[in-house]
Design an enzyme around this catalytic site. Structure first.
Site, PDB file in Angstrom:
ATOM      1  N   HIS A 167       6.945  10.489 -24.548  1.00 21.61           N
ATOM      2  CA  HIS A 167       7.123   9.325 -25.423  1.00 21.61           C
ATOM      3  C   HIS A 167       7.428   9.711 -26.875  1.00 21.61           C
ATOM      4  CE1 HIS A 167       2.802   9.783 -26.378  1.00 21.61           C
ATOM      5  NE2 HIS A 167       3.038   9.042 -27.444  1.00 21.61           N
ATOM      6  N   HIS A 219       4.544  17.273 -26.326  1.00 15.19           N
ATOM      7  CA  HIS A 219       4.974  16.668 -27.590  1.00 15.19           C
ATOM      8  C   HIS A 219       5.307  17.703 -28.673  1.00 15.19           C
ATOM      9  CE1 HIS A 219       3.594  13.277 -25.428  1.00 15.19           C
ATOM     10  NE2 HIS A 219       2.341  13.306 -25.803  1.00 15.19           N
ATOM     11  N   LYS A 232       4.403  12.337 -18.047  1.00 14.68           N
ATOM     12  CA  LYS A 232       3.325  13.299 -17.936  1.00 14.68           C
ATOM     13  C   LYS A 232       2.033  12.641 -17.449  1.00 14.68           C
ATOM     14  CE  LYS A 232       0.921  14.441 -21.612  1.00 14.68           C
ATOM     15  NZ  LYS A 232      -0.057  13.605 -22.338  1.00 14.68           N
ATOM     16  N   ASP A 288       0.893  -1.154   0.000  1.00 17.68           N
ATOM     17  CA  ASP A 288       0.000   0.000   0.000  1.00 17.68           C
ATOM     18  C   ASP A 288       0.935   1.209   0.000  1.00 17.68           C
ATOM     19  OD1 ASP A 288      -1.501   2.190   0.641  1.00 17.68           O
ATOM     20  OD2 ASP A 288      -2.744   1.154   2.126  1.00 17.68           O
ATOM     21  N   ASP A 331      -2.314  18.766 -22.832  1.00 22.18           N
ATOM     22  CA  ASP A 331      -2.156  17.331 -23.063  1.00 22.18           C
ATOM     23  C   ASP A 331      -1.140  17.050 -24.175  1.00 22.18           C
ATOM     24  OD1 ASP A 331      -2.897  14.552 -22.662  1.00 22.18           O
ATOM     25  OD2 ASP A 331      -4.005  14.651 -24.548  1.00 22.18           O
ATOM     26  N   LYS A 337      -7.929  16.477 -31.575  1.00 26.21           N
ATOM     27  CA  LYS A 337      -8.538  15.141 -31.557  1.00 26.21           C
ATOM     28  C   LYS A 337      -9.655  15.120 -32.604  1.00 26.21           C
ATOM     29  CE  LYS A 337      -6.879  13.982 -27.205  1.00 26.21           C
ATOM     30  NZ  LYS A 337      -5.443  13.891 -27.474  1.00 26.21           N
ATOM     31  N   GLU A 350      -4.851  13.893 -34.644  1.00 24.09           N
ATOM     32  CA  GLU A 350      -5.275  12.593 -34.112  1.00 24.09           C
ATOM     33  C   GLU A 350      -6.666  12.269 -34.624  1.00 24.09           C
ATOM     34  OE1 GLU A 350      -3.967  11.631 -29.980  1.00 24.09           O
ATOM     35  OE2 GLU A 350      -4.367  13.762 -29.760  1.00 24.09           O
ATOM     36  N   LYS A 384      10.365   8.266 -30.359  1.00 20.90           N
ATOM     37  CA  LYS A 384       9.946   7.897 -31.723  1.00 20.90           C
ATOM     38  C   LYS A 384      11.139   8.035 -32.665  1.00 20.90           C
ATOM     39  CE  LYS A 384       5.096   9.261 -31.160  1.00 20.90           C
ATOM     40  NZ  LYS A 384       4.212   8.130 -31.327  1.00 20.90           N
ATOM     41  N   LYS A 400      -4.918  10.252 -38.613  1.00 23.36           N
ATOM     42  CA  LYS A 400      -3.747  10.369 -37.741  1.00 23.36           C
ATOM     43  C   LYS A 400      -2.562  10.790 -38.600  1.00 23.36           C
ATOM     44  CE  LYS A 400      -1.131   7.970 -34.180  1.00 23.36           C
ATOM     45  NZ  LYS A 400      -1.230   9.030 -33.190  1.00 23.36           N
TER      46      LYS A 400
HETATM   47  C1  BG6 Z   1      -0.614  11.250 -25.086  1.00 23.00           C
HETATM   48  C2  BG6 Z   1      -1.869  12.057 -24.883  1.00 23.00           C
HETATM   49  O1  BG6 Z   1       0.472  11.863 -24.428  1.00 23.00           O
HETATM   50  O2  BG6 Z   1      -0.314  11.177 -26.479  1.00 23.00           O
HETATM   51  C3  BG6 Z   1      -3.024  11.451 -25.655  1.00 23.00           C
HETATM   52  O3  BG6 Z   1      -2.188  12.082 -23.493  1.00 23.00           O
HETATM   53  C4  BG6 Z   1      -2.643  11.319 -27.127  1.00 23.00           C
HETATM   54  O4  BG6 Z   1      -4.181  12.266 -25.523  1.00 23.00           O
HETATM   55  C5  BG6 Z   1      -1.331  10.557 -27.258  1.00 23.00           C
HETATM   56  O5  BG6 Z   1      -3.705  10.640 -27.800  1.00 23.00           O
HETATM   57  C6  BG6 Z   1      -0.846  10.539 -28.705  1.00 23.00           C
HETATM   58  O6  BG6 Z   1       0.289   9.737 -28.811  1.00 23.00           O
HETATM   59  P1  BG6 Z   1       0.678   9.037 -30.182  1.00 23.00           P
HETATM   60  O7  BG6 Z   1       1.972   8.338 -29.908  1.00 23.00           O
HETATM   61  O8  BG6 Z   1      -0.460   8.107 -30.522  1.00 23.00           O
HETATM   62  O9  BG6 Z   1       0.803  10.132 -31.205  1.00 23.00           O
END
Ligand code: BG6
Length: 489
Positions: free
Chosen positions: A177, A239, A147, A92, A234, A339, A215, A181, A344
């Site tokens: 992330h 990013h 994040k 915990d 976000d 979004k 997206e 890439k 994409k």
């Molecule tokens: C995340 C966001 O960090 O990145 C999401 O919180 C978003 O909202 C995502 O959809 C997009 O990542 P990728 O790698 O699919 O472009």
């Protein structure tokens, strides 16, 4: 370990091992790394959670996650190796005395302890205190977090302070992330290993640069998180600004973390503030209404499950960004992300300047500029748009726009493109901090984004509606058209 260089094995402890992040991303990435023989033989993965599972039950749940989220089939030999690394501890995270269990499990003589905080930041403080209380940390231990690192400068400082009370900055690995890439990393190669670009990368030759992160997905059942956050925080705070710094930074002296961080921070510091005075002209906020994605109807943002019908959170943002330094004076960067857009697509388009005089008026009244198009995802690759003579023996030279097309999947047929998480989890285990964010970078990015957020707050303009499946609100077209330019479609 095949022919690969050996690194010190780790005890990778995942706090929140049964949570979404762990099940959807971490376990999948670790399995893929196992499959590619990248995990050191003696590395162990210890899942920490509250549920009180037996080891076997945890392993079974990991298997279920792979079945659910791994796109490829599970290889039984790889799974056997992978599952042998997994074990489970019930802790915990708010109870200090329960952390003692780690002392019995972690072996720091032969392994590095890597603490992956895959939990909500409100638990970071207890984990840090618990780790300190049980005395398991050494100076080689690392911590990994991602994040949201706060929702503004103040809250991000609070998180960073909590972590800094136990870990030194060198021990902290902050993930974005996008930096894992392949194509984002390739920006370094493109810019700093090719003289045609190094010498043509400034206001002298570049007219403007566009960065689009479109997206197709909506908010995917994350209403509560997303509605408090919005697309600016976000996606753009992290990013898009990271991509921008890679595009705009000065050449680092080498690829060491400190050199790269320093150059990125200089770019962030040079971003011209967006305030109440210029927010209307420099930004557009949008929110999707119902529409079609790939022929299927999708609900609007306010009709998503759990939605508050009054919400004014943005699911789309477009900005004109100016960088006040010598290299980029007078070169606007147009950024947009949303979004439920047409598809994409993450790409950077560099528009070079038009030539001063046109001797090919038969073909073009105005010569179109050269463009460098960098496809970050999907269909990773680089294209250059240029003009060529159409072959023929006519009296007049006729030109046509053509593209030099370097597709990564065609060019590097033998190489596999790994996902961002795989790369970053591996680098955290190897102890290479280059692709992670420094505290200063994050705080600088928040300072700039907070100013936009405050300006929006005072300006009180509702987000502009756009139909799902389109390129966003028409106001975003107007934002760039005011400067006599257009988005790359
Ligand atoms: C995340 C966001 O960090 O990145 C999401 O919180 C978003 O909202 C995502 O959809 C997009 O990542 P990728 O790698 O699919 O472009």
């Amino acid at each position: 370990m095949d022919h690969k260089k050996a690194f010190k094995p780790c005890d990778l402890v995942i706090y929140g091992a049964l949570g979404d992040l762990s099940r959807r991303k971490l376990l999948i990435s670790l399995y893929r790394l196992e499959n590619a023989n990248f995990i050191e033989a003696d590395t162990r993965i210890i899942g920490v959670d509250l549920q009180g599972l037996k080891n076997d039950e945890f392993i079974e749940l990991a298997h279920t996650s792979l079945k659910e989220f791994l796109s490829d089939a599970i290889d039984s030999a790889v799974w056997k190796r992978f599952s042998a690394r997994l074990s489970y501890l019930k802790i915990d995270l708010t109870q200090m005395d329960q952390y003692q269990q780690l002392n019995a499990v972690i072996d720091q003589k032969t392994r590095i302890m890597v603490n992956y905080f895959a939990v909500s930041p409100f638990l970071f403080k207890s984990i840090c205190q618990g780790l300190e209380h049980c005395g398991v940390l050494t100076e080689t231990s690392r911590m990994v977090m991602e994040k949201p690192i706060g929702h503004n400068l103040q809250s991000s400082k609070e998180i960073n302070d909590v972590v800094a009370s136990v870990f030194t900055e060198k021990q902290v690995y902050r993930i974005d992330h996008y930096l894992g890439k392949e194509t984002v990393l390739n920006l370094l190669a493109l810019r700093f290993a090719n003289s045609i670009f190094t010498t043509n990368w400034s206001h002298n030759t570049i007219d403007h640069i566009q960065i689009t992160v479109a997206e197709e997905v909506g908010i995917e059942g994350r209403w509560d998180y997303f509605d408090k956050t919005g697309q600016l925080r976000d996606m753009l705070q992290n990013h898009l600004l990271q991509i921008l710094t890679f595009i705009a930074m000065e050449p680092p002296v080498n690829l060491e973390a400190e050199s790269i961080h320093n150059e990125k921070i200089k770019v962030l510091k040079a971003l011209r503030p967006i305030t109440l005075n210029n927010v209307e002209e420099k930004t557009v906020r949008g929110q999707y209404v119902g529409g079609y994605i790939k022929g299927d109807t999708v609900p609007g943002y306010l009709d998503e499950e759990g939605a508050n019908k009054e919400s004014t959170t943005e699911s789309f943002v477009a900005l004109r960004v100016d960088i006040d330094n010598w290299r980029w004076a007078g070169v606007p960067f147009y950024l947009r992300t949303g979004k439920r857009l047409t598809g994409k697509r993450t790409e950077i388009v560099v528009y070079f300047k038009q030539l001063p005089h046109n001797i090919f008026k038969d073909s073009f009244r105005e010569l179109p500029p050269n463009k460098l198009i960098i496809h970050l995802q999907p269909n990773e690759g680089v294209e250059i748009e240029m003009l060529n003579k159409i072959p023929g023996i006519d009296e007049h030279i006729k030109l046509q726009k053509t593209r030099l097309d370097l597709s990564f999947s065609e060019t590097f047929k033998e190489s596999r493109i790994f996902g961002g998480y795989e790369k970053l989890v591996l680098e955290a285990m190897r102890g290479n901090p280059t692709l992670f964010l420094s505290r200063e970078e994050i705080e600088q990015a928040w300072t700039w984004v907070d100013s936009i957020q405050n300006a929006w707050h005072h300006y009180k303009d509702a987000p502009k509606p756009y139909t799902a499946g389109t390129w966003g609100p028409v106001a975003s077209v107007a934002l760039i058209a005011r400067d006599g330019r257009a988005w790359e479609e």
